[in-house]
Design an enzyme around this catalytic site. Sequence first.
Site, PDB file in Angstrom:
ATOM      1  N   ASP A  19       7.285  42.019  -7.400  1.00  0.00           N
ATOM      2  CA  ASP A  19       8.669  42.142  -7.879  1.00  0.00           C
ATOM      3  C   ASP A  19       8.941  41.318  -9.132  1.00  0.00           C
ATOM      4  O   ASP A  19      10.049  41.333  -9.655  1.00  0.00           O
ATOM      5  CB  ASP A  19       9.640  41.719  -6.768  1.00  0.00           C
ATOM      6  N   ARG A  57      16.540  44.077 -10.670  1.00  0.00           N
ATOM      7  CA  ARG A  57      15.631  43.145 -11.349  1.00  0.00           C
ATOM      8  C   ARG A  57      15.550  43.423 -12.849  1.00  0.00           C
ATOM      9  O   ARG A  57      15.327  42.501 -13.636  1.00  0.00           O
ATOM     10  CB  ARG A  57      14.246  43.160 -10.694  1.00  0.00           C
ATOM     11  N   SER A  70       1.095  47.768   0.390  1.00  0.00           N
ATOM     12  CA  SER A  70       2.555  47.773   0.573  1.00  0.00           C
ATOM     13  C   SER A  70       2.912  47.083   1.876  1.00  0.00           C
ATOM     14  O   SER A  70       2.546  47.536   2.958  1.00  0.00           O
ATOM     15  CB  SER A  70       3.074  49.210   0.583  1.00  0.00           C
ATOM     16  N   LYS A  76      15.001  37.823   0.646  1.00  0.00           N
ATOM     17  CA  LYS A  76      15.430  39.165   1.035  1.00  0.00           C
ATOM     18  C   LYS A  76      14.487  39.745   2.085  1.00  0.00           C
ATOM     19  O   LYS A  76      14.942  40.306   3.077  1.00  0.00           O
ATOM     20  CB  LYS A  76      15.477  40.048  -0.214  1.00  0.00           C
ATOM     21  N   SER A  77      13.179  39.607   1.886  1.00  0.00           N
ATOM     22  CA  SER A  77      12.224  40.174   2.847  1.00  0.00           C
ATOM     23  C   SER A  77      12.429  39.572   4.234  1.00  0.00           C
ATOM     24  O   SER A  77      12.449  40.284   5.250  1.00  0.00           O
ATOM     25  CB  SER A  77      10.793  39.880   2.393  1.00  0.00           C
ATOM     26  N   ARG A  91      12.694  57.695  -4.141  1.00  0.00           N
ATOM     27  CA  ARG A  91      11.490  56.917  -3.802  1.00  0.00           C
ATOM     28  C   ARG A  91      10.653  57.579  -2.701  1.00  0.00           C
ATOM     29  O   ARG A  91      11.194  58.237  -1.815  1.00  0.00           O
ATOM     30  CB  ARG A  91      11.903  55.493  -3.416  1.00  0.00           C
ATOM     31  N   ARG A 146       9.771  50.884 -12.859  1.00  0.00           N
ATOM     32  CA  ARG A 146       9.884  49.562 -13.473  1.00  0.00           C
ATOM     33  C   ARG A 146       8.895  49.333 -14.600  1.00  0.00           C
ATOM     34  O   ARG A 146       9.125  48.470 -15.446  1.00  0.00           O
ATOM     35  CB  ARG A 146       9.655  48.476 -12.416  1.00  0.00           C
ATOM     36  N   LYS A 171       9.390  51.630  -7.666  1.00  0.00           N
ATOM     37  CA  LYS A 171      10.373  50.632  -7.220  1.00  0.00           C
ATOM     38  C   LYS A 171      11.787  51.190  -7.414  1.00  0.00           C
ATOM     39  O   LYS A 171      11.957  52.388  -7.568  1.00  0.00           O
ATOM     40  CB  LYS A 171      10.158  49.317  -7.970  1.00  0.00           C
TER      41      LYS A 171
END
Length: 442
Positions: free
Chosen positions: A325, A399, A172, A26-27, A127, A356, A352
Amino acid sequence: MAAESRRYETLPGRRVAGVVDVPGDKSISHRALILGALTVGETRISGLLEGEDVLNTGKAVAALGASVERLGGGEWRVHGVGVAGFATPDRALDFGNSGTGCRLMLGAVAGCPITATFEGDASLRRRPMRRVLEPLERIGARAIASEDGRLPLTLRGAREPIPIVFKSPVPSAQLKSAVLLAGLSAPGETVIVETEATRDHTEKMLAHFGADVRVEPNGGLGRRITLVGQPELLPQPIVVPADPSSAAFPLVAALITPGSDLILEGVMLNPLRTGLLTTLAEMGAAIERLEPRKEGGEEVADLRVRGSALRGVEVPAARAPAMIDEYPILAIAASFAEGVTRMRGLKELRVKESDRLDATAVMLRNNGVEVEIEGDDLIVYGRGRAAGGGLVVTHMDHRIAMAALVMGLASDRPVKIDDASFIATSFPNFAPIMTGLGADFS
Ligand code: S3P
C-alpha cells in the site's frame, strides 16, 4: 481548508513538526470486528480505526447478527455469534470502498449456511472477486455473480464446508484471510500455501482467540498455514496499534520538507508491513526507532523522522507484499530524492482502489516529475524537487489523494486534488493532523 470542499490544494514551503497520534491499523481493525463477531461472548477492542471502511465492516457483522457497540473514541464492544453462527441478513451488505472488508466477509459468510448479497461503490465494483470466489466454491459456497465475478454478487454459504488445501496464485492477505475465515467452519485442516509471505494479522489473531493455527516456512519466501477447523473462539481483548500505512504519509511529509522533525507514536512494525521503512533507510532517510515494545501482540515503536536528503534506489519485487500500500507515497519520496528509483513487480497495484500504478505515474507526471512504467515496474527519475502545479485525479483512491497532498508540501507550486472525500475511508483525521503539524491545505 473548507470542510465542505472535496477539492484540496497543498501550499508548499511548510515544514512539519510535532507529535502524531496515528490512527489504528486498518487491517487489524477489520479483523478484530470479524473475529469478535465469530466468538461467543464479548470482545473489547481499543484503538479501532473509525474510518469508513472499518465502519462498513462493523455494519456488515451487525447485519449478520453480531452486536457491535461503540463505547467511546476507538473503544468498541462486539458480542459474537460463534463460528458458523451468522444469520441471513435482511439487506445487502455494503462495503463501500473496501476490498479488505468485502473479501474477508466473503470468506466469513462462505462458512455459514446463509445467503448474503455483497455490494460496494464504483471503485469496489471494478475490483476482481473471482480470485476469492474460486477457493470459496471449492469449500462449498456458491456465488451468483456476473461472468467476471465482480460486485454486486450473492453468496450462498456452504452447508457442509469442506477443508481444502489452497495454493494461493497471488500474494494477497485478503485472499488468504478469506480462505482461513471460511475454513473456520470446516471439519479438519484447511491449508494455505503462499509462495510469498503476506501480512499475517489473521493468523495471529486467530491464535489469539484460541484457534489452532500452524505457520511453517515453505521454501524461499513462502509459508504454509494450517488451521484446524471448528474451534471454539474465545473472546479476547484487542488493542489495535497505529497503522504503518497511514503513518507513511506524515512520515514522508517530514522527510521531504527540510527542517522537519516529527514523532509518530506507537507505529506497528510487524515485519510483513515494514518494507517502506527498509526502503527509506536505504534511501538515506533519518528515521529512528524509539522505545521498541509490544502492543496487542505486535511489535511497535515511536518513530522520529527528520527532513533528509534522499537518494534513488532499486526496490526488489520480493519486497512488494511488505509495502504493497506504500508505493504511491514512496513514489513521492523518490521524486524528491536524487537519482533513479526503480520499484519492481507492482502488478497487484493495478487492482487496488484505483489502478494505482497508472494513477501514481500520472500524479507525478502532471506535477513535473519524470516517470515511466516498464512492464510491472515503476521508474521515478528523482531530481530533488517537483514542479507541482498539477491537478491530481484521485480515482476514488484515498492513498493517491494523501500522497498528492504530501507532494504539495515540498513542490515548487501548489498541488491540487479533485476529491479528498475518500481519505475518510482510512485516515479520517488526516487533514486536521497534518494542519496541526504545520501543513497548509486550502
Ligand atoms: C490487506 C491486504 C492487502 C492491502 C490492503 C489490506 C489486508 O491487499 O493492499 O490494503 O488487510 O489483508 P491484498 O490482499 O489484495 O494484497
